[in-house]
Design a protein around this motif. Structure first.
Motif, PDB file in Angstrom:
ATOM      1  N   ILE A 130       0.830  -1.205   0.000  1.00 18.88           N
ATOM      2  CA  ILE A 130       0.000   0.000   0.000  1.00 18.88           C
ATOM      3  C   ILE A 130       0.865   1.256   0.000  1.00 18.88           C
ATOM      4  N   SER A 131       1.917   1.251   0.821  1.00 23.19           N
ATOM      5  CA  SER A 131       2.803   2.426   0.894  1.00 23.19           C
ATOM      6  C   SER A 131       3.471   2.686  -0.452  1.00 23.19           C
ATOM      7  N   ALA A 132       3.981   1.631  -1.074  1.00 24.42           N
ATOM      8  CA  ALA A 132       4.645   1.798  -2.370  1.00 24.42           C
ATOM      9  C   ALA A 132       3.668   2.296  -3.435  1.00 24.42           C
ATOM     10  N   THR A 133       2.437   1.765  -3.416  1.00 24.07           N
ATOM     11  CA  THR A 133       1.426   2.203  -4.385  1.00 24.07           C
ATOM     12  C   THR A 133       1.077   3.674  -4.187  1.00 24.07           C
ATOM     13  N   CYS A 134       0.859   4.079  -2.942  1.00 25.12           N
ATOM     14  CA  CYS A 134       0.531   5.476  -2.656  1.00 25.12           C
ATOM     15  C   CYS A 134       1.664   6.409  -3.068  1.00 25.12           C
ATOM     16  N   ALA A 135       2.908   5.998  -2.774  1.00 23.96           N
ATOM     17  CA  ALA A 135       4.052   6.839  -3.142  1.00 23.96           C
ATOM     18  C   ALA A 135       4.141   6.989  -4.662  1.00 23.96           C
ATOM     19  N   ALA A 136       3.910   5.880  -5.392  1.00 21.31           N
ATOM     20  CA  ALA A 136       3.975   5.942  -6.852  1.00 21.31           C
ATOM     21  C   ALA A 136       2.882   6.847  -7.417  1.00 21.31           C
ATOM     22  N   LEU A 137       1.644   6.741  -6.900  1.00 16.26           N
ATOM     23  CA  LEU A 137       0.546   7.581  -7.367  1.00 16.26           C
ATOM     24  C   LEU A 137       0.780   9.046  -7.012  1.00 16.26           C
ATOM     25  N   PHE A 138       1.293   9.269  -5.800  1.00 19.00           N
ATOM     26  CA  PHE A 138       1.608  10.626  -5.350  1.00 19.00           C
ATOM     27  C   PHE A 138       2.614  11.271  -6.310  1.00 19.00           C
ATOM     28  N   THR A 139       3.669  10.541  -6.629  1.00 22.06           N
ATOM     29  CA  THR A 139       4.718  11.062  -7.504  1.00 22.06           C
ATOM     30  C   THR A 139       4.195  11.311  -8.921  1.00 22.06           C
ATOM     31  N   TRP A 140       3.317  10.401  -9.393  1.00 18.10           N
ATOM     32  CA  TRP A 140       2.838  10.469 -10.769  1.00 18.10           C
ATOM     33  C   TRP A 140       1.778  11.554 -10.970  1.00 18.10           C
ATOM     34  N   ILE A 178       0.546  13.930  -8.516  1.00 18.34           N
ATOM     35  CA  ILE A 178       0.482  15.143  -7.700  1.00 18.34           C
ATOM     36  C   ILE A 178       1.741  15.985  -7.864  1.00 18.34           C
ATOM     37  N   ASP A 179       2.856  15.474  -7.316  1.00 17.31           N
ATOM     38  CA  ASP A 179       4.082  16.275  -7.362  1.00 17.31           C
ATOM     39  C   ASP A 179       5.269  15.338  -7.213  1.00 17.31           C
ATOM     40  N   LEU A 180       6.240  15.415  -8.124  1.00 20.12           N
ATOM     41  CA  LEU A 180       7.377  14.506  -8.118  1.00 20.12           C
ATOM     42  C   LEU A 180       8.191  14.625  -6.838  1.00 20.12           C
ATOM     43  N   VAL A 181       8.578  15.841  -6.482  1.00 17.98           N
ATOM     44  CA  VAL A 181       9.430  16.038  -5.300  1.00 17.98           C
ATOM     45  C   VAL A 181       8.678  15.655  -4.035  1.00 17.98           C
ATOM     46  N   SER A 182       7.445  16.139  -3.915  1.00 14.34           N
ATOM     47  CA  SER A 182       6.667  15.818  -2.714  1.00 14.34           C
ATOM     48  C   SER A 182       6.425  14.315  -2.594  1.00 14.34           C
ATOM     49  N   GLY A 183       6.173  13.681  -3.739  1.00 20.93           N
ATOM     50  CA  GLY A 183       5.955  12.238  -3.713  1.00 20.93           C
ATOM     51  C   GLY A 183       7.176  11.472  -3.264  1.00 20.93           C
ATOM     52  N   LEU A 184       8.357  11.905  -3.762  1.00 21.92           N
ATOM     53  CA  LEU A 184       9.589  11.229  -3.340  1.00 21.92           C
ATOM     54  C   LEU A 184       9.855  11.450  -1.861  1.00 21.92           C
ATOM     55  N   VAL A 185       9.622  12.689  -1.396  1.00 19.87           N
ATOM     56  CA  VAL A 185       9.834  12.980   0.027  1.00 19.87           C
ATOM     57  C   VAL A 185       8.898  12.139   0.885  1.00 19.87           C
ATOM     58  N   TRP A 186       7.612  12.060   0.456  1.00 19.26           N
ATOM     59  CA  TRP A 186       6.668  11.258   1.240  1.00 19.26           C
ATOM     60  C   TRP A 186       7.058   9.783   1.209  1.00 19.26           C
ATOM     61  N   GLY A 187       7.499   9.293   0.045  1.00 22.14           N
ATOM     62  CA  GLY A 187       7.925   7.900  -0.049  1.00 22.14           C
ATOM     63  C   GLY A 187       9.081   7.586   0.890  1.00 22.14           C
ATOM     64  N   LEU A 188      10.071   8.498   0.973  1.00 18.29           N
ATOM     65  CA  LEU A 188      11.195   8.304   1.904  1.00 18.29           C
ATOM     66  C   LEU A 188      10.707   8.345   3.351  1.00 18.29           C
ATOM     67  N   ALA A 189       9.741   9.225   3.618  1.00 14.90           N
ATOM     68  CA  ALA A 189       9.233   9.347   4.987  1.00 14.90           C
ATOM     69  C   ALA A 189       8.514   8.077   5.425  1.00 14.90           C
ATOM     70  N   VAL A 190       7.652   7.526   4.548  1.00 12.99           N
ATOM     71  CA  VAL A 190       6.926   6.322   4.935  1.00 12.99           C
ATOM     72  C   VAL A 190       7.876   5.128   5.032  1.00 12.99           C
TER      73      VAL A 190
END
Length: 572
Positions: A29-39, A41-53
């Protein structure tokens, strides 16, 4: 002032244990959300959120190390776990807020779905810990209400409806969490009660095992000792049948105890040299009278290639053969039972023994075959009344065969008979003698043994077994008498019972080891059964080995041979 020690109690540990199996799903679920976020919404924010989770999951994984290794947790470890879980939820709440602030209907619906998932997770996994329920469930509920009631631009009427719906979701989730908490505590209480009852049952079985094995040990020991005497063929046959009947009685006692040991993983295989063909012959002879009464014959066929001696556990193999052959006798009212014993080379220089028991009895249908090896199960309810038995025999036989690197299989046709095949691994026999013989020039003097047991028959039986083998046996009735005997004379070895009045074997061993001159004296425990904790205590006290009662002559001689100081000058 809140009682934080209570809030940070073992409930936190229970939450960790329950949530660990969801790790794989959480990562997906975390990986899916991070991928959708990056795709989307916002590339930088998605990567930051992915690292955070990812950091949050790593923190939870690290903090749950004691639970993964089934160890008790300290207060500091529970605090670390709570901190990791808090960080995890902050990361997910940040994603919810980001979706909500995008101000599109789809993203706000996605945010509400995530908030609902967080509430479901809270009620399902954190109900056992008040602190974690407040952090995860309370935080998620507060954020959900804030988004529905305050942080939106919906018209007032729609806002009221949305807030009411959120309150209903929170109320239902809270009720589910309370139910989970009550049921969790009830299950924990039931578990403690079951463990207490199981411990009481184990202690009772241990006590009964000791009390019943003691007279059986005397009876079987006397039979084995009589076999060492010059006997007429008919007398020897009677002694062997007496011994076999005693073993059958012992088998009834062992069935329940063995099943408990197997399920606890505490039953051990003890291979010693033995004659498999002779063992099979004795089991067949034991069952032959009952078979004749029912109009059946048992035919034993031993492969000519079967070695005269193999290394296997005779007690367990006899138990397996007795179960298979006695079952065949029970369900063959008139016909023939064939027992075929053979062997074949196996890997690593071992030998795979094979015993086939085929009968022409009533047979079984496929439905019965499917449940044949389940514990406490028989073909139908009338079987126990008609034929007796506990329903444990075949289950124990299969488990023992598996422990001996073998198997038990069955095939049957209703009305035509059944065939059971037992296989188990053996080792080639050892070539060295178990006890060095006493030579004519006295270079190998008699082995001086002190037998310590409060049951006089047990002492007499051990003496009758070992005296013909060149041993000089002295007796003592308790630990204190053993100490007195050791001070009065020299001995090469002590065979001592565990439970005795005045002074038991454990305390006597400690006192023996406390004397400088006796530190290397071999001490073998003769026991009708001790618990694992008692066995550990015995080894720490200085006992060298254990021989279980009823004493098998071969096992006793083999154990004595391992500690015979006459053949090892360094141990004298």
């Amino acid at each position: 002032m809140p009682d934080w020690s209570k809030w940070l109690g073992e409930g936190v540990t229970a939450v960790t244990a329950r949530s660990l199996p969801t790790l794989g799903l959480r990562l997906v679920i975390s990986a899916t959300c991070a991928a959708l976020f990056t795709w989307k919404i916002d590339l930088v924010s998605g990567l930051v959120w992915g690292l955070a989770v990812a950091s949050a999951e790593a923190a939870v994984w690290t903090a749950s190390d004691p639970q993964r290794k089934a160890r008790a947790t300290t207060l500091g470890q529970r605090v670390a776990y709570v901190a990791a879980v808090s960080w995890m939820n902050l990361v997910w709440w940040a994603l919810v807020l980001r979706l909500w602030t995008l101000d599109t209907e789809a993203m706000r619906l996605a945010a509400l779905c995530l908030m609902s998932a967080l509430l479901v997770h809270a009620q399902a996994f954190t109900a056992r810990s008040t602190l974690l329920l407040v952090i995860i469930g309370g935080g998620a509920a507060t954020l959900l209400l804030s988004l529905c009631a305050v942080f939106n631009d919906f018209p007032p009427g729609q806002r009221v409806v949305l807030t009411a719906a959120a309150l209903m979701l929170i109320a239902y989730t809270s009720k589910a969490a309370m139910t989970n908490a009550v049921q969790g505590r009830a299950l924990e209480t039931a578990k403690i009660q079951a463990e207490t009852a199981s411990q009481a049952k184990s202690e009772f079985l241990t006590l009964m095992s000791h009390e019943l094995r003691t007279p059986l040990a005397g009876m079987l020991g006397l039979a084995q000792a009589l076999k060492l005497e010059p006997l007429e063929p008919s007398e020897r046959e009677q002694v062997e049948l007496l011994e076999d009947q005693g073993r059958a009685l012992l088998g009834l006692l062992n069935d329940v105890l063995d099943l408990a040991k197997i399920e606890a993983g505490k039953l051990e295989i003890a291979p010693i040299p033995g004659d498999l063909g002779q063992l099979a012959d004795r089991v067949v002879r034991l069952n032959a009278p009952l078979a004749r009464e029912k109009g059946s014959d048992i035919v034993l066929t031993i492969d000519e290639a079967l070695p005269a001696s193999l290394v296997f556990d005779p007690l367990r193999v006899r138990q397996c053969l007795a179960n298979l052959i006695s079952n065949a006798v029970k369900f063959t009212p008139a016909g023939q039972i064939q027992v075929r014993v053979s062997c074949a080379p196996a890997a690593n220089g071992r030998v795979m023994a094979k015993v086939v028991v085929a009968d022409t009895g009533v047979g079984m249908n496929p439905a019965v075959l499917d449940k044949l090896f389940a514990p406490f199960t028989q073909a139908d309810a009338s079987v126990a009344r008609r034929s007796g038995g506990t329903g444990l025999g075949l289950n124990i036989t299969r488990r023992l065969a598996q422990m001996m690197d073998g198997a038990v299989t069955a095939r049957s046709v209703e009305g035509q008979g059944s065939t059971f095949t037992l296989t188990f691994a053996c080792a080639p026999p050892a070539t060295e003698a178990l006890l060095p013989a006493v030579d004519g020039e006295g270079q190998n003097p008699p082995l001086r043994l002190l037998v310590v047991d409060d049951y006089p028959i047990n002492r007499k039986v051990i003496g009758m077994m070992l005296t013909p083998l060149g041993c000089k046996v002295a007796e003592a009735g308790d630990g204190q008498a053993a100490l007195d005997a050791l001070r009065a004379d020299e001995f090469d070895m002590v065979l001592i019972d565990f439970n005795m009045p005045v002074m038991g074997g454990l305390e006597a061993t400690r006192r023996i080891r406390a004397e400088a001159g006796w530190k290397q004296l071999p001490i073998i425990c003769l026991t009708a059964g001790v618990t694992d904790r008692e066995r550990d205590d015995a080894l720490q006290a200085g006992m060298d080995a254990f021989v279980e009662k009823p004493v098998e002559l071969a096992a006793l001689v083999s154990t004595i041979g391992r500690f015979d100081r006459r053949t090892d000058p360094d141990r004298r």
